[in-house]
Structures are given as structure tokens and as C-alpha cells.
Design a protein around this motif. Structure first.
Motif, PDB file in Angstrom:
ATOM      1  N   MET A   1      40.333  44.474  40.077  1.00  0.00           N
ATOM      2  CA  MET A   1      41.530  44.241  39.269  1.00  0.00           C
ATOM      3  C   MET A   1      42.265  42.986  39.734  1.00  0.00           C
ATOM      4  O   MET A   1      42.300  42.681  40.923  1.00  0.00           O
ATOM      5  CB  MET A   1      42.452  45.451  39.386  1.00  0.00           C
ATOM      6  N   CYS A   2      42.864  42.281  38.777  1.00  0.00           N
ATOM      7  CA  CYS A   2      43.659  41.105  39.099  1.00  0.00           C
ATOM      8  C   CYS A   2      45.113  41.535  39.274  1.00  0.00           C
ATOM      9  O   CYS A   2      45.698  42.143  38.373  1.00  0.00           O
ATOM     10  CB  CYS A   2      43.548  40.075  37.988  1.00  0.00           C
ATOM     11  N   PHE A   3      45.699  41.232  40.444  1.00  0.00           N
ATOM     12  CA  PHE A   3      47.074  41.650  40.693  1.00  0.00           C
ATOM     13  C   PHE A   3      48.082  40.659  40.125  1.00  0.00           C
ATOM     14  O   PHE A   3      49.275  40.858  40.230  1.00  0.00           O
ATOM     15  CB  PHE A   3      47.287  41.906  42.189  1.00  0.00           C
ATOM     16  N   ASP A   4      47.605  39.571  39.491  1.00  0.00           N
ATOM     17  CA  ASP A   4      48.513  38.664  38.784  1.00  0.00           C
ATOM     18  C   ASP A   4      48.617  39.004  37.307  1.00  0.00           C
ATOM     19  O   ASP A   4      49.699  39.185  36.773  1.00  0.00           O
ATOM     20  CB  ASP A   4      48.031  37.213  38.943  1.00  0.00           C
ATOM     21  N   CYS A   5      47.446  39.094  36.654  1.00  0.00           N
ATOM     22  CA  CYS A   5      47.507  39.316  35.203  1.00  0.00           C
ATOM     23  C   CYS A   5      47.121  40.738  34.799  1.00  0.00           C
ATOM     24  O   CYS A   5      47.200  41.095  33.633  1.00  0.00           O
ATOM     25  CB  CYS A   5      46.632  38.299  34.465  1.00  0.00           C
ATOM     26  N   GLY A   6      46.692  41.562  35.750  1.00  0.00           N
ATOM     27  CA  GLY A   6      46.391  42.956  35.427  1.00  0.00           C
ATOM     28  C   GLY A   6      45.003  43.179  34.829  1.00  0.00           C
ATOM     29  O   GLY A   6      44.647  44.307  34.493  1.00  0.00           O
ATOM     30  N   HIS A   7      44.215  42.115  34.737  1.00  0.00           N
ATOM     31  CA  HIS A   7      42.886  42.232  34.135  1.00  0.00           C
ATOM     32  C   HIS A   7      41.968  43.126  34.980  1.00  0.00           C
ATOM     33  O   HIS A   7      41.936  43.027  36.196  1.00  0.00           O
ATOM     34  CB  HIS A   7      42.277  40.827  34.014  1.00  0.00           C
ATOM     35  N   MET A   8      41.226  44.001  34.290  1.00  0.00           N
ATOM     36  CA  MET A   8      40.221  44.808  34.979  1.00  0.00           C
ATOM     37  C   MET A   8      38.877  44.507  34.335  1.00  0.00           C
ATOM     38  O   MET A   8      38.785  44.419  33.106  1.00  0.00           O
ATOM     39  CB  MET A   8      40.549  46.283  34.850  1.00  0.00           C
TER      40      MET A   8
ATOM     41  N   HIS B   1      37.488  35.096  42.070  1.00  0.00           N
ATOM     42  CA  HIS B   1      38.704  34.861  41.291  1.00  0.00           C
ATOM     43  C   HIS B   1      38.676  35.699  40.030  1.00  0.00           C
ATOM     44  O   HIS B   1      37.615  36.067  39.551  1.00  0.00           O
ATOM     45  CB  HIS B   1      38.807  33.383  40.911  1.00  0.00           C
ATOM     46  N   CYS B   2      39.875  35.944  39.501  1.00  0.00           N
ATOM     47  CA  CYS B   2      39.956  36.685  38.254  1.00  0.00           C
ATOM     48  C   CYS B   2      39.265  35.879  37.150  1.00  0.00           C
ATOM     49  O   CYS B   2      39.587  34.710  36.944  1.00  0.00           O
ATOM     50  CB  CYS B   2      41.421  36.919  37.895  1.00  0.00           C
ATOM     51  N   PRO B   3      38.321  36.473  36.448  1.00  0.00           N
ATOM     52  CA  PRO B   3      37.608  35.731  35.418  1.00  0.00           C
ATOM     53  C   PRO B   3      38.538  35.309  34.276  1.00  0.00           C
ATOM     54  O   PRO B   3      38.209  34.408  33.505  1.00  0.00           O
ATOM     55  CB  PRO B   3      36.544  36.705  34.917  1.00  0.00           C
ATOM     56  N   LYS B   4      39.721  35.929  34.198  1.00  0.00           N
ATOM     57  CA  LYS B   4      40.598  35.634  33.071  1.00  0.00           C
ATOM     58  C   LYS B   4      41.605  34.540  33.421  1.00  0.00           C
ATOM     59  O   LYS B   4      41.737  33.554  32.708  1.00  0.00           O
ATOM     60  CB  LYS B   4      41.340  36.910  32.673  1.00  0.00           C
ATOM     61  N   CYS B   5      42.337  34.692  34.574  1.00  0.00           N
ATOM     62  CA  CYS B   5      43.403  33.735  34.885  1.00  0.00           C
ATOM     63  C   CYS B   5      43.108  32.913  36.139  1.00  0.00           C
ATOM     64  O   CYS B   5      43.944  32.130  36.581  1.00  0.00           O
ATOM     65  CB  CYS B   5      44.737  34.470  35.025  1.00  0.00           C
ATOM     66  N   ARG B   6      41.925  33.101  36.720  1.00  0.00           N
ATOM     67  CA  ARG B   6      41.492  32.357  37.903  1.00  0.00           C
ATOM     68  C   ARG B   6      42.290  32.680  39.171  1.00  0.00           C
ATOM     69  O   ARG B   6      42.067  32.053  40.202  1.00  0.00           O
ATOM     70  CB  ARG B   6      41.521  30.824  37.678  1.00  0.00           C
TER      71      ARG B   6
HETATM   72 ZN    ZN Z   1      44.009  37.572  36.356  1.00  0.00          ZN
END
Ligand code: ZN
Ligand code: ADP
Ligand code: ZN
Length: 724
Positions: A431-438, A471-476
Motif C-alpha cells: 500500500m502507498c501511504f501517500d496516495c492510498g493506492h493498493m 515506489h508506488c506505481p501510481k504516484c511514485r
Molecule cells: Zn501512491
């Protein structure tokens, strides 16, 4: 009047095919025949012989028989016919399931074997001048199980001596031994105890009924010595020429069980499981068909083998889900075992420390005779289970301080600990703790499990996998982290906390290589301090005498599931894992970590009386009108869109309209999309099993006539184990 034969083919068709029987052929049900089919020849199985050829239709004649005896003997044939009707699966496919692959394709039912020779009479005397014969006789006497002819020739003897000794009736040809012995740990060889008082009286109650058939439910708490009872029972009840069937959930995970049987019965023990190759399957199948007096230890499909002298059936861990086939011919091996015992007029013993609610119910209805074994064997005592509330405790790798301390203490005393985690991999989600992406599976409605060892993210519902990223695949963002517990993560924490102690992980990933489970078991059986971390696999039938502590990382998974079987399965798993503690001379302790320590189900777990819990759960089933108080079947549909799947089921629903059958749905399945298929289900819940069966037969026939939306499929599951 010409005879006609009704023939089943190995195809998913709910129909049989009629052929004329040539005058020179004698056919019986279960026999393999060759028939012209379209432009080809096909292998078929005779189902029925009738006298009335339908008027006006030109039937083709049967081309010939493959052998002049029925490949499927009468009881096996009747079992499969019954199962085809009960589970609504096409008869042809059911019958062919019971043939080894080579025979499905039409190969001869013949064992490709070497010629073996064995001494008949050890005390024979030979004429003084027959030196070479005497030498061969002495040589063979040293091989009580016999020796292959090639070895005889290699040892310097000739055909002439073999024939001469045979003429004197001193030696004979025999079939080679069926299977190699399993390896055995020396420590195991020593264990062959006499039955305790409690075991002896349980064994007495299991004495076969005079009327032949009888079903027994052996409720014996974990470590009570059920396996020991099976062994004594078979030793006592089985004649030299009798066959027996012992069903077990898994063989490869628990090689010790087979080894224990071999201790008592040697080469008479034969195994049957998915890892056998086609040759081994054919040979074993033929020996069983020929009535060789085997004690066959096998998984689910062993119940379909063509026994001809079956005298006893045992189903170990009868509650285990793996007895239910999950696709195609969705039969329950346990339930077929009971029916098979009925057909063979022999006893069947269902054993478990946590019997299924179905079986407990059958015992209450006096359909099964309940035999209880409520103390542990030897000097062992049942483990003490306590709940560990983790609501406001810091966790490391899912483990609380008190749990880690308990492990430390056990190790300090030279004992072993077992940590149960219900997920393999490192963490169930990234999970991304910046944008919440899972990160989700692109093909399923599920999240990808992070496997750190392989730097991969994998879907546990299809075969999708992708490389793990930092890195988060969505927001890096690099605040991209694993969330939740998997076996790998717990293993890491344990390895750092206890650097001087081996930490052994047991899950599907760590046991994939051939022989790896044996290595793990050897390490545990050495008795030296170690920590085992693993999934369900650790709950299954293992006997580790030096494990004194079991920690359940999180018990809460099954507490709030929508599946009506979830509470039963949760309790069974928890009690089975707990049952690994304290099986030897030292007492065992179980710590169950939970955020719901006041949940009634978990509270009763600590009191540990399974039959009381089962009673409670049965009450809930009755109130909810669920099985075993109702008969249930599920129609499932899958297609490239949810609309199509629902459309298929919407069309079934009116067909199921009946005063004593409720229909629930259609609804999307819990994981609505799996491997790019959209799945939905329609549940049928009936008061009466017979009514449900005839209703289903009608619906399936009707559905076969209908045209389905493009790419859509439907399936029927009778007595489903999963309703999500
Ligand atoms: Zn993210
Ligand atoms: P279960 O199948 O009920 O879990 P097992 O048959 O595996 O139990 O027995 C548990 C342990 O107790 C095994 O190590 C077994 O060798 C031992 N055991 C069984 N019966 C006896 C007995 N009568 N005396 C001493 N030890 C026994
Ligand atoms: Zn997937």
C-alpha cells in the motif's frame, strides 16, 4: 431379438449411446468396448444391456471388447452411477474418472512387469547331485520377497535351474512388489505401543457390526492415538486376503503416517495420490482390481478404485475440505466412502478430533455410531489454550511481546515452538501511504500478495505475477509498504529475534521442491529447539513430540465471514493447530492472538470441548436453515461479463421454483472477477434431499438443451463446501 448396449463415453454429455450387440459378444456393465463414433473409433463403457432396439433407427454394432471382463467391477460401477446422479455430473465422465489414464485411452489392461521368482518351501531338500539347483535355491532363499529373473541370471544362474526348481514345486513366479517402502526415521521404528485402556475400549466399540455395514464416528481429541487404533483395528479385523481402504487428506505432507502403517503391514501398504505417474497408476489400479490384498492409503480419488475384496474403510481427518473435489465431478470422497461401505456391506470409520458438523449431526440422528476418545495417548495431556488480546499492543511481524517471550522461554527449555500464520508470502498487500493506492490483480478482484523472497507480487487466485517495485506505481512515492502478515514476514522477525535458533517455514512456497518437506520434518523430528512458521499445512496430522508451544498470529479472519461454514472451519483449524502442542511427554500451551477476545466463539475455544462447540454451531445452522438441516446445491456461472453470468442464473431461477426449495440469488460471487471471468451464483436450499435431486436432474437436462450467451458456462455443485 437383437440385444442393444447402452454405452457411456468419456465426454461431458448427459446421455448414453445405443449400439447393437453382435451375437458372438457377451457384454456386462462396466466393460470396456470399442465402438464406431463419427468417423473414428472410441472407447466406451457398457452401462446397460437391453433387448429393444428403437424402431426405425439403424444402430451400428459394437466393434469389439477391449477385455472380456468388466474394468469396473459391480460395486465400483454402482458407486459411480449413484454419484453421477447425486452430484449431477455426466455418467460417462464419472465412470472414466475411475479408470487410470492409460485405460481411458484404450490401452490393454496389462501390467508391464518383470518376471520375479520366489521360494515356495524353505525347508525343502534337494538331491545331493543337484549342486547348481541347490545354489540357486539358497540364493533365492535369501530374498524372501523374491528377486527379478534378470538378477538371477546376473548372479550366474540359468533358465534351466529356474525351470527345474519350478518343476520340483520349490519356487514360483510372483508379481514384483508394488511400491517401494517409504523412508522411515529410526526414531519412528521404535514407536509401536500397546493400546491404552481408553484406546482399547474405543477399539472394542468399533468392532464390526454383525450386519456387515456400519458407520462409526471416532471422535478422538488431537494426540489421542487414533492412528494407533486404526492400526490395531486393521490388524485384528483384516483377513489375509482382504482389502482395506484408508483415506487421508494429504500424503506428501505427512509421510510419517504412511511409514507408521508400513511398520505394521509392510509391503501390503500401497499408496495412491496425485504424484503417481501413469505407469504406477495403472499397476496399482490393476492389482486392486485383481483383488490383491492391499491396504491402500490414498487421497480422495482412492475411493473410486476397483476394489473386489474390500472389507474395511477408514477416513482419517474426515472433516478435511480436501475430501471435496473442487471442480468437474464435484464429489465428496468422505461421503462416497460411506456409500461405498454400504455397497460393500462393510464397516466405515470416520475419524477426527474436529468432526464435520454433518457427521456430528449424523451421529446425533443415530446414523453413525459415536465412539469417543477424550484423553491423550501416552503421558500427554491436552494443551491449554488462552487468548491474547492484541488490541493496543505493539506487534513485530505480527507477534506481540508476550508471544515472543513465550517462544523465548520454550526455546530456553530446549523445546520447539510453532507459529501459525494464515497467509503465505510476506504481506497480503502493498500500500502507498501517500496516495492510498493498493496493488490489485489486473485479472481478479483481489489484491496482490507481496513475496519478498522472490521480489514478486502474486495473485493467489490466478497465476498472475509481476515484479515488486520500491515506489508506488501510481504516484511514485517511496512510502510504499507491505501491510499485514504473511509467513515470510513472521519468519524474518523470528530469525532476527532468535538468531541462534533455526526458523523453519512451512507453506506451499517452501515445500514445492520434491523432498523438501522430508528435510523439514527431519529437522523437527530431531527434537532440537527450533521455531516452525507456517500455514494450514502445519495443522494437518503431524506428530511433533517436542513442540510445546503454539502461537496463532491472528485468529480473527474467519470470525465475520459471510460463508456459513466459516465458524466451523475456524474452530477446526484452531483446534487442529493447537493440537500440535504437547503431544509428547511435556505439556503444551497455545496462545491465540486476537482483537476480539470477547467473541463467544473464541471463548468456547478455550474451554476446548469440541462436541459442545459443535452443538452450539449446529443450533446456529438450524436457526439459519443451513445444512445439515437443509440440502444445498449451488449453480455457478462464469462469463466475460457479469451481465451474462447473471443472465444464465436468472434463467435457472424459475426452473427451481418449488414449494420446498428456496433460492438465494443470483448474486455475484465474493470474488466476482477471477482470471478475467465474471462469476455469479444461485443457491438452492431444500428441505428434502430427494426432491432437490430430482429438481436438479430436470434443470440440468433443460440447461443442456438451451443455448447459452456466448462464452458463458454453468456448473452445479451439490453439497458445496464454499458458498462465497
Ligand atoms: Zn501512491
Ligand atoms: P492422533 O492420530 O489421534 O492425533 P496418534 O495416533 O498420532 O494420535 O498418537 C499421538 C502420539 O501418541 C503418537 O506419537 C503415538 O505414537 C503416541 N501413542 C499412541 N498410542 C499410544 C499408546 N497407547 N501408548 C503410548 N503412546 C501412544
Ligand atoms: Zn488474479
Amino acid at each position: 431379438m437383437p440385444l442393444i448396449a447402452r454405452i457411456a463415453l468419456n465426454r461431458p454429455l448427459r446421455r448414453l449411446f445405443d449400439y447393437l450387440v453382435p451375437d458372438d459378444l457377451q457384454l456386462v456393465p462396466g466393460q470396456r468396448v470399442r465402438i464406431p463414433f463419427g468417423r473414428q473409433q472410441a472407447i466406451g463403457l457398457v452401462v446397460e444391456i437391453g433387448v429393444e432396439p428403437p424402431a426405425g433407427i439403424n444402430l451400428k454394432p459394437v466393434a469389439g471388447v477391449v477385455e472380456d471382463w468388466p474394468a469396473l467391477p459391480p460395486e465400483t460401477f454402482r458407486l459411480l452411477s449413484w454419484a453421477s446422479d447425486y452430484y449431477q455430473h455426466p455418467l460417462g465422465e464419472c465412470l472414466f474418472t475411475a479408470l487410470p489414464p492409460a485405460l481411458r485411452r484404450g490401452r490393454k489392461a496389462e501390467e508391464k512387469t518383470e518376471e520375479w521368482w520366489r521360494v515356495l518351501d524353505n525347508n525343502a531338500t534337494l538331491p545331493a547331485n543337484a549342486h547348481k539347483q541347490k545354489a540357486l535355491f539358497d540364493w533365492l532363499s535369501q530374498h524372501p520377497e523374491g528377486a527379478p529373473a534378470t538378477d538371477v541370471l546376473k548372479a550366474g544362474f540359468g533358465r534351466a535351474q529356474l525351470n527345474a526348481l519350478r518343476e520340483r514345486q520349490l519356487i514360483e513366479t510372483v508379481l514384483p512388489p508394488l511400491q517401494k517402502a517409504f523412508s522411515e526415521e529410526p526414531e519412528l521404528l521404535a514407536r509401536r505401543p500397546d493400546l491404552s485402556g481408553a484406546q482399547t475400549s474405543a477399539a472394542k466399540e468399533l468392532a464390526p457390526p454383525s450386519e456387515g455395514f456400519g458407520a462409526f464416528l471416532l471422535y478422538g481429541i488431537t494426540g489421542s492415538g487414533k492412528t494407533e487404533i486404526y492400526l490395531h483395528y486393521l490388524k485384528q479385523q483384516l483377513g489375509d486376503r482382504d482389502q482395506a481402504l484408508v483415506l487421508v487428506p494429504e500424503i506428501n505432507l505427512t509421510p510419517q503416517t504412511v511409514a507408521r502403517f508400513q511398520r505394521y503391514f509392510g509391503r501390503r501398504i500401497v499408496v495412491w495420490h496425485s504424484a503417481l505417474n501413469d505407469g504406477e497408476r495403472l499397476t496399482t489400479w490393476l492389482r486392486v482390481r485383481n483383488g490383491e490384498p492391499v491396504i491402500l492409503v490414498g487421497t480422495r480419488s482412492a475411493v473410486l478404485l476397483p476394489f473386489t475384496g474390500l472389507r474395511t474403510i477408514i477416513v482419517d481427518e474426515e472433516h478435511d475440505n480436501s475430501y471435496k473435489q473442487g471442480e468437474g465431478f464435484r464429489y465428496s470422497g468422505r461421503d462416497l466412502a460411506v456409500y461405498r461401505a454400504h455397497l460393500n456391506n462393510c464397516p466405515v470409520i470416520l475419524g477426527s478430533a474436529t468432526p464435520s458438523l454433518e457427521s456430528v449431526y449424523n451421529a446425533k440422528q443415530a446414523k453413525y455410531h459415536l465412539v469417543k476418545l477424550e484423553e491423550r495417548a501416552g503421558n500427554a495431556t491436552p494443551p491449554v489454550i488462552s487468548l491474547l488480546d492484541i488490541r493496543s499492543r505493539p506487534l513485530e511481524g505480527g507477534l506481540s511481546r508476550p508471544a515472543l517471550n513465550a517462544i523465548k522461554q520454550a526455546l530456553a527449555k530446549g523445546e520447539q515452538a510453532l507459529v501459525f500464520v494464515n497467509r503465505r508470502g510476506f504481506a497480503p498487500v502493498m500500500m502507498c501511504f501517500d496516495c492510498g493506492h493498493m496493488v490489485e490483480c489486473p485479472r481478479c478482484d483481489t489484491r496482490l500478495t507481496y513475496h519478498r523472497r522472490d521480489r514478486a507480487m502474486r495473485c493467489h487466485h490466478c497465476d498472475y505475477q509481476t515484479a515488486a517495485t520500491e515506489h508506488c506505481p501510481k504516484c511514485r512515492s517511496d512510502a510504499f509498504k507491505p501491510v499485514g502478515q504473511g509467513t515470510e514476514r513472521t519468519e524474518d522477525i523470528l530469525a532476527t529475534t532468535f538468531p541462534d535458533t533455526p526458523v523453519v517455514r512451512v507453506d506451499r512456497d517452501s515445500t514445492q521442491r520434491k523432498g523438501s518437506i522430508q528435510g523439514i520434518l527431519n529437522q523437527v523430528n530431531s527434537g532440537k529447539p527450533c521455531v516452525l512458521v507456517g500455514t494450514q499445512m502445519l495443522a494437518k496430522g503431524h506428530d511433533f513430540p517436542n513442540v510445546t508451544l503454539v502461537v496463532v498470529v491472528n485468529a480473527d479472519g474467519g470470525l465475520f465471514s459471510v460463508d456459513f461454514r466459516a465458524p466451523e472451519q475456524l474452530i477446526q483449524t484452531l483446534l487442529q493447530v493447537s493440537g500440535r502442542a504437547g503431544r509428547g511427554t511435556k505439556p503444551g500451551k497455545v496462545l491465540v492472538q486476537t482483537c476480539h477476545s470477547d467473541h463467544p466463539l473464541l471463548k468456547t475455544l478455550c474451554e476446548g470441548q469440541y462436541l459442545d462447540i459443535a452443538d452450539q454451531l449446529l443450533k446456529e445452522r438450524e436457526e439459519g436453515q443451513f445444512p445439515p438441516f437443509r440440502a444445498m446445491a449451488i449453480f455457478r456461472a462464469e462469463a466475460d461479463t457479469m451481465e451474462k453470468s447473471l443472465q444464465v442464473l436468472d434463467a435457472i431461477k424459475p426452473l427451481a421454483n418449488s414449494s420446498d426449495v428456496e433460492t438465494w440469488g443470483p448474486l455475484p460471487a465474493m470474488i466476482a472477477r477471477r482470471a478475467d471471468k465474471h462469476r455469479a451464483q444461485l443457491i438452492l436450499n431444500a428441505r428434502n434431499r430427494k426432491r432437490l435431486n430430482s429438481l436438479l436432474t430436470g434443470i440440468c437436462q433443460e440447461l443442456d438443451q438451451r443455448k447459452l450467451p456466448n462464452g458463458a458456462r454453468w456448473m452445479i455443485d451439490v453439497d458445496p463446501q464454499e458458498t462465497g
